[in-house]
Design a protein around this motif. Structure first.
Motif, PDB file in Angstrom:
ATOM      1  N   UNK A 228       3.778   1.930  26.042  1.00 53.08           N
ATOM      2  CA  UNK A 228       2.928   0.757  26.283  1.00 53.08           C
ATOM      3  C   UNK A 228       1.598   1.274  26.804  1.00 53.08           C
ATOM      4  N   UNK A 229       0.991   2.156  26.046  1.00 53.72           N
ATOM      5  CA  UNK A 229      -0.169   2.907  26.519  1.00 53.72           C
ATOM      6  C   UNK A 229      -1.360   2.017  26.865  1.00 53.72           C
ATOM      7  N   UNK A 230      -1.512   0.885  26.165  1.00 57.78           N
ATOM      8  CA  UNK A 230      -2.651   0.012  26.422  1.00 57.78           C
ATOM      9  C   UNK A 230      -2.450  -0.865  27.648  1.00 57.78           C
ATOM     10  N   UNK A 231      -1.191  -1.114  28.019  1.00 52.07           N
ATOM     11  CA  UNK A 231      -0.912  -1.979  29.169  1.00 52.07           C
ATOM     12  C   UNK A 231       0.234  -1.415  30.007  1.00 52.07           C
ATOM     13  N   UNK A 232       0.091  -0.189  30.509  1.00 50.03           N
ATOM     14  CA  UNK A 232       1.160   0.364  31.352  1.00 50.03           C
ATOM     15  C   UNK A 232       1.259  -0.404  32.666  1.00 50.03           C
ATOM     16  N   UNK A 233       2.414  -0.352  33.279  1.00 51.71           N
ATOM     17  CA  UNK A 233       2.653  -1.097  34.516  1.00 51.71           C
ATOM     18  C   UNK A 233       1.922  -0.452  35.688  1.00 51.71           C
ATOM     19  N   UNK A 234       0.978  -1.176  36.262  1.00 50.81           N
ATOM     20  CA  UNK A 234       0.273  -0.690  37.451  1.00 50.81           C
ATOM     21  C   UNK A 234       1.217  -0.674  38.644  1.00 50.81           C
ATOM     22  N   UNK A 235       2.074  -1.682  38.748  1.00 52.98           N
ATOM     23  CA  UNK A 235       3.002  -1.782  39.867  1.00 52.98           C
ATOM     24  C   UNK A 235       3.981  -0.612  39.858  1.00 52.98           C
ATOM     25  N   UNK A 236       4.678  -0.425  38.744  1.00 56.21           N
ATOM     26  CA  UNK A 236       5.665   0.649  38.695  1.00 56.21           C
ATOM     27  C   UNK A 236       5.014   2.021  38.692  1.00 56.21           C
ATOM     28  N   UNK A 237       3.790   2.121  38.190  1.00 59.22           N
ATOM     29  CA  UNK A 237       3.073   3.386  38.287  1.00 59.22           C
ATOM     30  C   UNK A 237       2.857   3.794  39.734  1.00 59.22           C
ATOM     31  N   UNK A 248      -2.383   7.972  48.527  1.00 63.10           N
ATOM     32  CA  UNK A 248      -3.789   7.606  48.436  1.00 63.10           C
ATOM     33  C   UNK A 248      -4.177   7.041  47.084  1.00 63.10           C
ATOM     34  N   UNK A 249      -5.381   7.345  46.644  1.00 63.51           N
ATOM     35  CA  UNK A 249      -5.949   6.768  45.423  1.00 63.51           C
ATOM     36  C   UNK A 249      -5.478   7.555  44.209  1.00 63.51           C
ATOM     37  N   UNK A 250      -4.219   7.310  43.818  1.00 62.20           N
ATOM     38  CA  UNK A 250      -3.581   8.055  42.735  1.00 62.20           C
ATOM     39  C   UNK A 250      -3.944   7.415  41.403  1.00 62.20           C
ATOM     40  N   UNK A 251      -4.394   8.210  40.441  1.00 61.11           N
ATOM     41  CA  UNK A 251      -4.818   7.700  39.145  1.00 61.11           C
ATOM     42  C   UNK A 251      -3.775   8.008  38.076  1.00 61.11           C
ATOM     43  N   UNK A 252      -3.352   6.966  37.357  1.00 64.73           N
ATOM     44  CA  UNK A 252      -2.397   7.179  36.265  1.00 64.73           C
ATOM     45  C   UNK A 252      -2.704   6.300  35.056  1.00 64.73           C
ATOM     46  N   UNK A 254      -6.266   3.943  33.128  1.00 62.83           N
ATOM     47  CA  UNK A 254      -7.637   3.434  33.202  1.00 62.83           C
ATOM     48  C   UNK A 254      -7.675   1.974  33.633  1.00 62.83           C
ATOM     49  N   UNK A 255      -6.520   1.292  33.616  1.00 61.75           N
ATOM     50  CA  UNK A 255      -6.489  -0.122  34.018  1.00 61.75           C
ATOM     51  C   UNK A 255      -6.884  -0.303  35.482  1.00 61.75           C
ATOM     52  N   UNK A 256      -6.747   0.739  36.302  1.00 63.89           N
ATOM     53  CA  UNK A 256      -7.093   0.618  37.720  1.00 63.89           C
ATOM     54  C   UNK A 256      -8.506   1.111  38.007  1.00 63.89           C
ATOM     55  N   UNK A 257      -9.260   1.404  36.955  1.00 62.12           N
ATOM     56  CA  UNK A 257     -10.631   1.879  37.144  1.00 62.12           C
ATOM     57  C   UNK A 257     -11.434   0.843  37.921  1.00 62.12           C
TER      58      UNK A 257
END
Length: 318
Positions: A228-237, A248-252, A254-257
């Motif tokens: 689900x590359x276009x809409x990965x889960x921000x919560x579970x990430x 801290x500010x962990x990046x996984x 681009x949705x959290x940009x």
């Protein structure tokens, strides 16, 4: 009777043999329940998975519908290729040699969802239902400064509150995640304290990072992110990052940009409450009981919020 050596969550489920772990708020919420599901499976319990779905369930073949508002999603179920968390999970489960049906509920009001849950309880002969929230906004009672995204959570809570099942629980993973949606987490702690006074708080429990449950969960989340590359889960990430010990500010994705994340060990903990006890403390749940659509749920919540005196925001002083 509970004791320090047996977490109250597992004490509450000790006598249950057939448990449904169900995502309450839609999206990938069911994934947040996977570590619990794996632990219960290891105890020899029959565990099934379900989710309030944001997927395009209208694309599912008619044979995959058990009832008008209850679909049985399998690894081969037709649907949207870019976003179908229930099928993505079903395919991962199948690859692990696990039972791979994930039940899906469309977004409706409380009455249709309760009917769908009743049918699933009957079909599976369930003796326990655990609603899982990715985040903690399901614990909001209604008079807080911010409620997060309450529509789906409260629909699920009201639906399961009306079931006759011996054990009904709510567990939350991802403490702090709902700050993005305006939740004041001092209010979350205040609500948990009130539930504790009522005897409805079953405590907090860390998902051990070195355990089998964590390993399987991290693999399932990574699989979902790939598919689900276009809409990965921000919560579970964020929950997964917390389980890995990141901070801290962990990046996984681009949705959290543009947002600053605060991944921390509290996100890797389950906070569990008795579902009927939570429902009793909810201030507007009775207004949702006869709703048929999500529009009606949303309107009822907005109407309640116009008149209620809201608790002011406060900081956690640590």
């Amino acid at each position: 009777m509970t004791s320090l050596y047996e977490p109250p969550l597992f004490a509450a489920l000790r006598g249950s043999d057939r448990v449904l772990v169900a995502g309450a708020g839609g999206g990938f919420d069911v994934y947040a329940g996977l570590p619990l599901a794996f632990a219960l499976m290891d105890l020899g319990k029959s565990v099934r998975l379900a989710n309030l779905s944001f997927s395009a369930l209208d694309l599912i073949d008619v044979d995959d519908w058990c009832e008008p508002n209850l679909a049985a999603v399998t690894p081969v179920t037709r649907g949207h290729d870019g976003y179908f968390p229930e099928r993505t999970l079903a395919r991962w489960l199948d690859a692990q040699g696990m039972h791979s049906t994930v039940y899906a509920f469309p977004r409706t009001g409380v009455r249709p969802l309760r009917a769908a849950y009743r049918e699933l309880v009957r079909r599976l002969d369930l003796d326990a239902v655990v609603l899982v929230d990715g985040g903690t906004d399901i614990l909001m009672r209604g008079d807080e400064s911010g409620l997060g995204t309450p529509e789906e959570d409260m629909t699920s809570l009201a639906a399961v509150a009306g079931l006759e099942v011996p054990v009904r629980l709510v567990t939350c993973a991802g403490f702090g995640i709902d700050a993005y949606h305006g939740v004041c987490h001092a209010h979350v702690l205040e609500n948990l304290a009130a539930l504790d006074r009522d005897g409805a708080y079953l405590g907090a429990l860390t998902i051990p990072s070195a355990g089998r449950e964590a390993r399987l969960y991290l693999d399932a989340v990574a699989h979902a992110q790939r598919h689900t590359a276009m809409r990965p889960s921000i919560v579970n990430g964020q929950i997964a990052a917390a389980i890995r010990g990141e901070f801290g500010d962990v990046r996984f994705t681009e949705r959290t940009q543009g947002s600053e994340l605060f991944v921390n060990p509290l996100m890797a903990m389950y906070f569990t409450v008795d579902l009927p006890g939570l429902a009793r403390r909810q201030l507007y749940l009775d207004r949702l009981a006869e709703t048929d659509t999500q529009y009606e749920v949303r309107a009822a919540i907005e109407c309640f919020r116009r008149d209620v005196e809201r608790r002011p925001r406060r900081s956690i002083p640590h």
